[in-house]
Design a protein around this motif. Sequence first.
Motif, mmCIF file in Angstrom:
data_model
loop_
_atom_site.group_PDB
_atom_site.id
_atom_site.type_symbol
_atom_site.label_atom_id
_atom_site.label_comp_id
_atom_site.label_asym_id
_atom_site.label_seq_id
_atom_site.Cartn_x
_atom_site.Cartn_y
_atom_site.Cartn_z
ATOM 1 N N ALA A 16 0.872 -1.017 -0.012
ATOM 2 C CA ALA A 16 -0.070 -0.134 -0.115
ATOM 3 C C ALA A 16 0.868 1.154 0.064
ATOM 4 C CB ALA A 16 -1.027 -0.072 1.392
ATOM 5 N N VAL A 17 0.946 2.196 -0.982
ATOM 6 C CA VAL A 17 1.869 2.979 -1.256
ATOM 7 C C VAL A 17 1.235 4.378 -1.127
ATOM 8 C CG1 VAL A 17 3.332 4.085 -3.007
ATOM 9 C CG2 VAL A 17 3.284 1.657 -2.713
ATOM 10 N N TYR A 18 1.953 5.303 -0.542
ATOM 11 C CA TYR A 18 1.636 6.650 -0.610
ATOM 12 C C TYR A 18 2.983 7.500 -1.203
ATOM 13 C CZ TYR A 18 1.542 11.716 0.772
ATOM 14 O OH TYR A 18 1.667 13.096 0.951
ATOM 15 N N ALA A 19 2.571 8.117 -2.077
ATOM 16 C CA ALA A 19 3.829 8.949 -2.599
ATOM 17 C C ALA A 19 3.336 10.296 -2.725
ATOM 18 C CB ALA A 19 3.966 8.283 -4.034
ATOM 19 N N GLY A 20 4.499 11.125 -2.022
ATOM 20 C CA GLY A 20 3.834 12.710 -2.138
ATOM 21 C C GLY A 20 4.796 13.183 -0.914
ATOM 22 N N ALA A 21 4.465 14.495 -0.746
ATOM 23 C CA ALA A 21 5.010 15.401 0.436
ATOM 24 C C ALA A 21 4.805 14.810 1.802
ATOM 25 C CB ALA A 21 4.547 16.666 0.051
ATOM 26 N N HIS A 22 5.580 14.883 2.608
ATOM 27 C CA HIS A 22 5.589 14.606 3.874
ATOM 28 C C HIS A 22 5.554 15.924 4.844
ATOM 29 C CE1 HIS A 22 6.658 10.896 2.412
ATOM 30 N NE2 HIS A 22 6.921 10.227 3.272
ATOM 31 N N GLY A 23 4.595 16.566 4.427
ATOM 32 C CA GLY A 23 4.245 17.996 5.413
ATOM 33 C C GLY A 23 3.174 17.870 6.294
ATOM 34 N N PRO A 24 3.036 19.133 7.120
ATOM 35 C CA PRO A 24 1.701 19.146 8.038
ATOM 36 C C PRO A 24 0.477 18.915 7.226
ATOM 37 C CG PRO A 24 3.389 20.845 8.460
ATOM 38 C CD PRO A 24 3.787 20.367 7.094
ATOM 39 N N ALA A 25 0.392 19.558 6.020
ATOM 40 C CA ALA A 25 -0.956 19.501 5.297
ATOM 41 C C ALA A 25 -1.257 17.982 5.029
ATOM 42 C CB ALA A 25 -0.780 20.156 3.942
ATOM 43 N N LEU A 72 7.135 1.624 -9.748
ATOM 44 C CA LEU A 72 6.882 1.103 -8.319
ATOM 45 C C LEU A 72 5.203 1.025 -8.136
ATOM 46 C CD1 LEU A 72 7.216 0.785 -5.418
ATOM 47 C CD2 LEU A 72 7.010 3.387 -4.866
ATOM 48 N N LEU A 73 4.395 2.006 -9.008
ATOM 49 C CA LEU A 73 2.953 1.888 -8.756
ATOM 50 C C LEU A 73 2.683 0.546 -9.558
ATOM 51 C CD1 LEU A 73 1.731 5.370 -9.363
ATOM 52 C CD2 LEU A 73 2.070 4.376 -7.059
ATOM 53 N N ALA A 74 3.241 0.261 -10.661
ATOM 54 C CA ALA A 74 2.978 -0.968 -11.197
ATOM 55 C C ALA A 74 3.471 -2.263 -10.539
ATOM 56 C CB ALA A 74 3.741 -0.971 -12.488
ATOM 57 N N GLY A 75 4.138 -2.170 -9.428
ATOM 58 C CA GLY A 75 4.449 -3.167 -8.651
ATOM 59 C C GLY A 75 3.833 -3.114 -7.216
ATOM 60 N N SER A 76 2.793 -2.300 -7.133
ATOM 61 C CA SER A 76 2.106 -2.211 -5.728
ATOM 62 C C SER A 76 0.483 -2.684 -5.870
ATOM 63 C CB SER A 76 1.927 -0.602 -5.402
ATOM 64 O OG SER A 76 3.380 -0.433 -5.420
ATOM 65 N N GLN A 77 -0.147 -2.814 -4.881
ATOM 66 C CA GLN A 77 -1.463 -3.321 -4.940
ATOM 67 C C GLN A 77 -2.585 -2.311 -4.568
ATOM 68 O OE1 GLN A 77 1.014 -5.612 -3.690
ATOM 69 N NE2 GLN A 77 0.841 -6.207 -5.968
ATOM 70 N N ILE A 78 -1.992 -1.351 -3.580
ATOM 71 C CA ILE A 78 -3.009 -0.375 -3.136
ATOM 72 C C ILE A 78 -2.373 1.152 -3.266
ATOM 73 C CG2 ILE A 78 -4.460 0.560 -1.211
ATOM 74 C CD1 ILE A 78 -4.288 -2.301 -0.469
ATOM 75 N N ALA A 79 -3.178 2.199 -3.549
ATOM 76 C CA ALA A 79 -2.628 3.338 -3.479
ATOM 77 C C ALA A 79 -3.264 4.226 -2.355
ATOM 78 C CB ALA A 79 -2.830 4.140 -4.748
ATOM 79 N N LEU A 80 -2.636 5.060 -1.670
ATOM 80 C CA LEU A 80 -3.144 5.855 -0.547
ATOM 81 C C LEU A 80 -3.118 7.176 -0.748
ATOM 82 C CD1 LEU A 80 -1.340 3.756 2.308
ATOM 83 C CD2 LEU A 80 -3.771 3.564 1.505
ATOM 84 N N GLN A 81 -4.309 8.060 -0.569
ATOM 85 C CA GLN A 81 -4.361 9.304 -0.685
ATOM 86 C C GLN A 81 -4.608 10.031 0.820
ATOM 87 O OE1 GLN A 81 -4.012 11.792 -2.903
ATOM 88 N NE2 GLN A 81 -4.872 13.472 -1.368
ATOM 89 N N CYS A 82 -3.746 10.656 1.401
ATOM 90 C CA CYS A 82 -3.800 11.316 2.676
ATOM 91 C C CYS A 82 -3.729 12.831 2.909
ATOM 92 C CB CYS A 82 -2.864 10.404 3.760
ATOM 93 S SG CYS A 82 -2.977 10.756 5.362
ATOM 94 N N LEU A 83 -4.470 13.137 3.638
ATOM 95 C CA LEU A 83 -4.475 14.629 4.007
ATOM 96 C C LEU A 83 -4.976 14.855 5.452
ATOM 97 C CD1 LEU A 83 -6.303 16.356 1.010
ATOM 98 C CD2 LEU A 83 -3.903 16.693 1.560
ATOM 99 N N ALA A 84 -4.327 15.815 5.884
ATOM 100 C CA ALA A 84 -4.594 16.342 7.340
ATOM 101 C C ALA A 84 -6.120 16.506 7.393
ATOM 102 C CB ALA A 84 -4.135 17.541 7.779
ATOM 103 N N PRO A 85 -6.816 16.165 8.573
ATOM 104 C CA PRO A 85 -8.451 16.461 8.807
ATOM 105 C C PRO A 85 -8.852 18.054 8.838
ATOM 106 C CG PRO A 85 -7.469 15.659 10.715
ATOM 107 C CD PRO A 85 -6.313 15.535 9.893
#
Length: 396
Positions: free
Chosen positions: A220-229, A285-298
Motif C-alpha cells: 500500500a503506497v503513499y507517494a507525495g510530500a511529507h508535510g503538515p498538510a 513502483l505503482l505498477a508493482g503495488s496493490q493499493i494507493a493511498l491518498q492522505c490529507l490532514a483532517p
Amino acid sequence: MRILYLHQHFSTPGGATATRSFAMARALAARGHAVTVACGGYEGAETGLAGPFQAGRREGAVDAFRVVEFAIPCGNRQRLGARGAAFLRYAARAAGLALRGRFDLVIASSTPLSVALPALLTRHVRALPFVFEIRDPWPELPRAMGIGNPGLWWAMDRLADAACRQASAVIALSEGMAETARTRGARQVAVLPNGCDLGLFGPHVPPWRPEGIPPDAILAVYAGAHGPANGLGQLIEAAAHLRDPRILVLLVGDGAEKPRLRAAAATLPNIRWLDPLPKLRLARLLAGSQIALQCLAPVPAFAEWTSPNKLMDYLAAGLPVIANCGGRAARLLEDGPCGLTTPPGDAAALAAAIGALAADPVRRAALGRAGRAQAERLWDRRLLASRFCDIIEAAA
C-alpha cells in the motif's frame, strides 16, 4: 505569441514532483507559441538544465521551449521564513525577466501566491495581459491550517484580490478554487483539473519493487510530500491497527514532517520508507503495488480546495485508491467506483479499508480497472492541455 510562464516549482518528468507546467508549456509550444518558463530550484524537481549558474541564473532549451532557472532553492523542509524569502526572491527575479523581455502574455501559476507580483507589475508597467492559475487557494488554505498570522493573511488577501480582478482569465484546478476566484472578483474563470499522464503511468509499465520487499507482500503506497498538510501520522496509526503481516505501508517522498514520522513508526514492522522517486521510477513502483493511498490532514477546507496530483497518478496507474478525505476526491473515487473513502482523521477506518482491499484481490482489480478507465475518459492530460491552450489564446 511570446509567452512567459512563471512557475517557481517547475519540473520535467525526470524529477519527483508535479509536471503539470511541463505538459502545458509543451502543448503551447506545439501550437507554435514561443514559450519561456521561469522557475527556481525546487526540492525534488529536475528542470532539464545542466551546467553552472551565471549571475544566479542559467537557461536553455528543454523539450520545445526555453527554461530560465534562477538559483533560488526552495523546498518543504525549509522553515516558513526561509520559504517566504525564497518566494519573494523568485518574484523579484521573475519581474526583472518579464520587464526586460519581449512577451505578449504572462502565465502566473501559484503556489506560491507571490508569483502574482511580477504578473501584476508587468500589467501596470507594460500593459501585458496575464492568466492567473490557482493550484492551491492562498490565503484560504494557510488560514484554515493556522499557518501564518492575521497580518500576513490580510496582505495575501489583498494580493489575491488584485490577481483575480486584473487577470484576463483565471484557471482553477477545482470548482472550489474557482469559487474563491469568483468571490474575489475574477471575470473569466475556467476549471481545469490536474490530469493523468497515460503514457507514463499504467498497466503497461514493467513493475518494480524496492529491495527487501517480499514478492508476496501486499504493498500500500503513499507517494507525495511529507508535510503538515498531508497528515501522514494517520497512516502511521493505521499501520499500527493492521493485523495482516502481508500488508506493508510504503511512504515515498520527503518533507518537514518525515523525521518525526520515522521516529513515531520506529517500532512498527509494517512501515517502509523511500526518498522521492523520479516519475519514471515511481510509475514502475505503482505498477508493482496493490493499493494507493491518498492522505490529507483532517482540515475541512481540503475537501474542495485541493486537487492532488498524486491521485491522478494513481488512477492512471490502474491502482485502487483509498482516500481519507471527502469532497472532490471522494466523488472521483465514487465514480466508477475506483476506490474507497474513509472519514478524515479516522485511522481505524483507514486501516479497515486497507485490510478489506488487501483481502480481496478481485475487488482490487475491478477498482483499478475502473480507475484507469476514468483516467482515459475524463483526465487525459493531452485533452486538458488542449483546453489550457484554448484558454491562453483567448485571454491574449
